[in-house]
Design an enzyme around this catalytic site. Structure first.
Site, PDB file in Angstrom:
ATOM      1  N   HIS A  14      89.239  68.336  76.814  1.00 48.60           N
ATOM      2  CA  HIS A  14      88.362  69.355  77.399  1.00 48.60           C
ATOM      3  C   HIS A  14      88.267  69.242  78.924  1.00 48.60           C
ATOM      4  O   HIS A  14      87.655  70.097  79.573  1.00 48.60           O
ATOM      5  CB  HIS A  14      86.969  69.332  76.749  1.00 48.60           C
ATOM      6  N   ASP A  29      90.105  65.458  70.804  1.00 49.37           N
ATOM      7  CA  ASP A  29      89.760  65.645  72.218  1.00 49.37           C
ATOM      8  C   ASP A  29      90.413  64.544  73.049  1.00 49.37           C
ATOM      9  O   ASP A  29      89.755  63.608  73.516  1.00 49.37           O
ATOM     10  CB  ASP A  29      88.234  65.638  72.373  1.00 49.37           C
ATOM     11  N   SER A  50      82.744  62.786  81.272  1.00 54.93           N
ATOM     12  CA  SER A  50      83.804  63.244  80.380  1.00 54.93           C
ATOM     13  C   SER A  50      85.140  62.580  80.662  1.00 54.93           C
ATOM     14  O   SER A  50      85.539  62.416  81.809  1.00 54.93           O
ATOM     15  CB  SER A  50      84.005  64.752  80.544  1.00 54.93           C
TER      16      SER A  50
END
Length: 255
Positions: A61, A105, A208
């Site tokens: 992502h 992911d 992230s």
């Protein structure tokens, strides 16, 4: 539920007050020599991990069109010598990545020029086994951090800001059974949960793609969790790297 959004998204969004590495403290400089900072159009976007001189691992992502890779960083606003700037020639998200469910992911980036390995820049070890519940780990990143400031009424109010320096938090692996109670029906065997007793996720937006390292082994990639992440006791959810070692090695070999 929420995805741990890239920081470039947060900086162009409104009212995003939750993004931070909760209860974390500044890391000892260069104590996480595999830590990578991904930039998009000159802005910090995500964390990542160096896994070989030519390859960096992050979350799918975090993918963007204009990605620059910075190695050997501690303070993003200062240069103290060991920093290296690289460009990604290939950006390879997992072919089965699903943004909606957060499945798979994970993303590989191949560097145009290999990293020059030094004491401040070196790869993290990929796992040969999956992590055990209770295993001690460290999560690191440049995600937003909170601090208390005097409010208009004189009472302390929580404020958030982007730290210049890399922050670390000590957390531990949460059992699948325990984590499933927090996220019923959401987890897969390619995800692993980690957090701190009574404090929840520790990682949040802006962290992230960063590493979850347990005993010097890369066991997780910061992926998603509960919202707001500064007001939850639920653990964070990470991509379970041990489930992807075969894909990682095969992709590196083909490219």
């Amino acid at each position: 539920m929420w995805l741990l959004l890239p920081l470039s998204f947060l900086l162009t969004s409104t009212a995003q007050d939750g993004g931070k590495l909760l209860e974390g403290e500044e890391c000892a400089p260069h104590s996480q020599p595999w830590q990578v900072a991904l930039y998009e159009r000159g802005r910090f976007n995500c964390g990542a991990s160096l896994i070989s001189p030519h390859w960096v691992l992050s979350a799918a992502h975090c993918q963007s069109r204009f990605m620059r890779v910075r190695l050997g960083e501690h303070n993003l606003r200062k240069r103290d010598g060991p920093e290296q700037l690289r460009t990604a020639s290939r950006v390879i998200p997992h072919p089965r990545y699903e943004a909606r469910s957060h499945r798979h992911d994970i993303m590989l980036l191949r560097l145009v020029q290999p990293a020059r390995l030094t004491p401040q820049v070196r790869p993290v070890v990929l796992p040969t086994r999956c992590p055990h519940p209770g295993e001690a780990c460290v999560v690191s990143g440049w995600g937003l951090v909170s601090h208390n400031e005097p409010g208009t009424t004189g009472r302390p109010q929580s404020q958030v800001s982007l730290p210049d320096t890399l922050h670390c938090a000590n957390i531990s692996i949460i059992s699948d059974a325990s984590c499933d109670k927090n996220y019923p029906g959401r987890l897969t065997n390619t995800m692993v949960c980690a957090g701190a007793e009574g404090r929840g996720a520790e990682s949040c937006e802006g962290d992230s793609g960063g590493p979850l390292v347990c005993g010097g082994i890369l066991q997780g990639i910061v992926s998603w969790g509960d919202v707001p992440c500064d007001n939850t006791t639920k653990p964070g959810v990470y991509t379970k790297v041990c489930r992807y070692v075969k894909w990682i090695r095969e992709t590196m070999k083909r490219n």
